[in-house]
Design a protein around this motif. Structure first.
Motif, PDB file in Angstrom:
ATOM      1  N   LYS A   1       6.542  -6.827   2.036  1.00  0.00           N
ATOM      2  CA  LYS A   1       6.935  -5.516   1.502  1.00  0.00           C
ATOM      3  C   LYS A   1       8.420  -5.272   1.702  1.00  0.00           C
ATOM      4  CE  LYS A   1       5.805  -0.596   1.636  1.00  0.00           C
ATOM      5  NZ  LYS A   1       7.206  -0.148   1.669  1.00  0.00           N
TER       6      LYS A   1
ATOM      7  N   ALA B   1      -2.884  -1.706   5.291  1.00  0.00           N
ATOM      8  CA  ALA B   1      -2.138  -1.901   4.042  1.00  0.00           C
ATOM      9  C   ALA B   1      -1.434  -3.252   4.037  1.00  0.00           C
ATOM     10  CB  ALA B   1      -1.125  -0.768   3.863  1.00  0.00           C
ATOM     11  N   GLU B   2      -0.882  -3.647   5.184  1.00  0.00           N
ATOM     12  CA  GLU B   2      -0.223  -4.954   5.269  1.00  0.00           C
ATOM     13  C   GLU B   2      -1.239  -6.086   5.112  1.00  0.00           C
ATOM     14  OE1 GLU B   2       1.586  -4.764   9.071  1.00  0.00           O
ATOM     15  OE2 GLU B   2       2.775  -2.986   8.553  1.00  0.00           O
TER      16      GLU B   2
ATOM     17  N   GLU C   1      -4.057  -6.007   3.431  1.00  0.00           N
ATOM     18  CA  GLU C   1      -4.458  -6.112   2.023  1.00  0.00           C
ATOM     19  C   GLU C   1      -3.351  -6.722   1.176  1.00  0.00           C
ATOM     20  OE1 GLU C   1      -7.472  -5.683   0.626  1.00  0.00           O
ATOM     21  OE2 GLU C   1      -7.964  -5.595   2.751  1.00  0.00           O
ATOM     22  N   ARG C   2      -2.103  -6.483   1.566  1.00  0.00           N
ATOM     23  CA  ARG C   2      -0.986  -7.114   0.856  1.00  0.00           C
ATOM     24  C   ARG C   2      -1.036  -8.636   1.041  1.00  0.00           C
ATOM     25  NH1 ARG C   2       2.619  -4.261   3.136  1.00  0.00           N
ATOM     26  NH2 ARG C   2       2.315  -2.497   1.747  1.00  0.00           N
TER      27      ARG C   2
ATOM     28  N   ASN D   1      -3.930   2.336   9.739  1.00  0.00           N
ATOM     29  CA  ASN D   1      -3.775   2.426   8.283  1.00  0.00           C
ATOM     30  C   ASN D   1      -2.601   1.588   7.791  1.00  0.00           C
ATOM     31  OD1 ASN D   1      -5.961   4.154   7.829  1.00  0.00           O
ATOM     32  ND2 ASN D   1      -4.758   5.971   8.299  1.00  0.00           N
TER      33      ASN D   1
END
Length: 380
Positions: free
Chosen positions: A62, A219-220, A222-223, A215
């Motif tokens: 990201k 997110a990381e 799933e990335r 959370n």
């Protein structure tokens, strides 16, 4: 003795040490590559490599994407202003600086991932003026410098002591489940002795911080999964189940604002203590299983404890011991039973989710006879 303690502390900070090693390798490699390519300012390659070298591969992905997009956009915009608008004096340069910063700063305020655009536009605008360089060449150099730093940092994140967010989420989720267990224990103990509000506030603050961390790590993870950099269970069900358990604790907290009346304490103190012990032990057991990648512990003690509490509540109601309760106390009393049963159902979901995260082969589900989940809600 002192040396062993030092090594013990270092082992406890191995994630931080790994990040420090990756940052050092990334900065050194970026400077060497930028120097070999004779880039104008190797400094920006080094700084960019440090910025994109994050605690996990997903976070590095990201950071690299955001920094590259911001840099390219800022270089194009800053270069266009420099080329298309003539300027010679400091006053004109000041006006161009305002023109460059204002819209990009507004965009960055709306989308913080584009913060690099403003910095890049300023560098592209001012560096040629200070060094009497070609504006277009300065913009191109800036993009190359950032690209070298970004891709060097990303490569180091992959190759040097890599840390996957999909692994980190196990630890973050386990810590949150332990905090939920501690909060539940304190809340249910308050039904007989009153709350320790200071201790409860500390636990609740810890739960809030742990939720934010979980959370972000999810997110990381799933990335990483989207980029096929890691494999494993979907993080969504785990995050949703833990969030529901957190909501259960909030509802139990609202139902246990004040201790139970003395006549109900005498009848329900034992069942409440067993429910507290069973659920807290199960949550801590699931936390350990999630970290270790093993099967969840047996859930039947939770069913036994909640069903026993529900049976005792039914006896209390049949003896009409709740008739004299004020309306608000009665409402809290019955809400507690509903909340405990709801938490029991969410713990069943947690059992399934932790099993999905297990690295061990599936096992047959066996429970002692008589521990099947009651269809009656607690407190009904």
């Amino acid at each position: 003795m002192a040396l062993s303690m030092l090594f013990g502390r270092l082992r406890a900070r191995k994630a931080q040490l790994a990040l420090a090693v990756r940052g050092t390798v990334a900065a050194t490699a970026a400077f060497a590559i930028a120097s070999a390519l004779h880039l104008m300012l190797p400094l920006w390659a080094v700084l960019t490599s440090l910025i994109v070298t994050q605690g996990s591969v997903g976070r590095s992905l990201k950071a690299t994407r955001d920094y590259m997009f911001g840099t390219i956009g800022g270089a194009i915009y800053g270069g266009a202003i420099t080329v298309l608008i003539p300027h010679s004096g400091e006053l004109q340069l000041l006006g161009m600086l305002i023109l460059a910063v204002t819209p990009l700063a507004f965009i960055a305020a709306l989308n913080p991932s584009l913060n690099a655009a403003t910095v890049t536009a300023v560098i592209v605008l001012l560096v040629p003026t200070m060094g009497h360089l070609d504006p277009v060449g300065s913009a191109v150099d800036r993009v190359f410098e950032v690209a070298v730093g970004a891709f060097t940092g990303l490569a180091v994140s992959f190759l040097v002591l890599p840390s996957r967010a999909h692994v980190q989420i196990r630890s973050a989720a386990g810590r949150l489940m332990e905090l939920i267990a501690a909060a539940l224990t304190e809340l249910l103990a308050g039904l007989s002795r009153g709350r320790d509000n200071d201790a409860l506030h500390r636990i609740q603050d810890g739960i809030g911080a742990a939720l934010v961390e979980l959370n972000a790590t999810g997110a990381e993870a799933e990335r990483e999964r989207s980029a096929r950099l890691s494999s494993g269970a979907d993080t969504g069900p785990l995050l949703r189940t833990i969030l529901r358990l957190r909501h259960d604790v909030v509802m139990i907290g609202r139902a246990s604002v004040v201790p139970l009346p003395s006549e109900l304490q005498a009848r329900l103190a034992g069942p409440v203590a067993k429910v507290s012990e069973a659920i807290a032990s199960y949550l801590r057991g699931c936390a350990g299983s999630l970290r270790a990648g093993t099967h969840p512990p047996p859930i039947w003690p939770v069913h036994v404890a909640v069903n026993s509490y529900a049976e005792q509540v039914a006896m209390v109601r049949s003896e009409r011991l709740t008739r004299g309760l004020p309306a608000d106390a009665a409402e809290r009393f019955f809400a507690l039973g509903f909340s405990l049963d709801q938490m029991r159902q969410n713990l069943v979901d947690l059992e399934r989710v932790v099993a999905e995260w297990s690295d061990a082969p599936p096992r047959a589900k066996k429970e002692p006879a008589g521990t099947e989940e009651s269809t009656d809600t607690a407190g009904a």
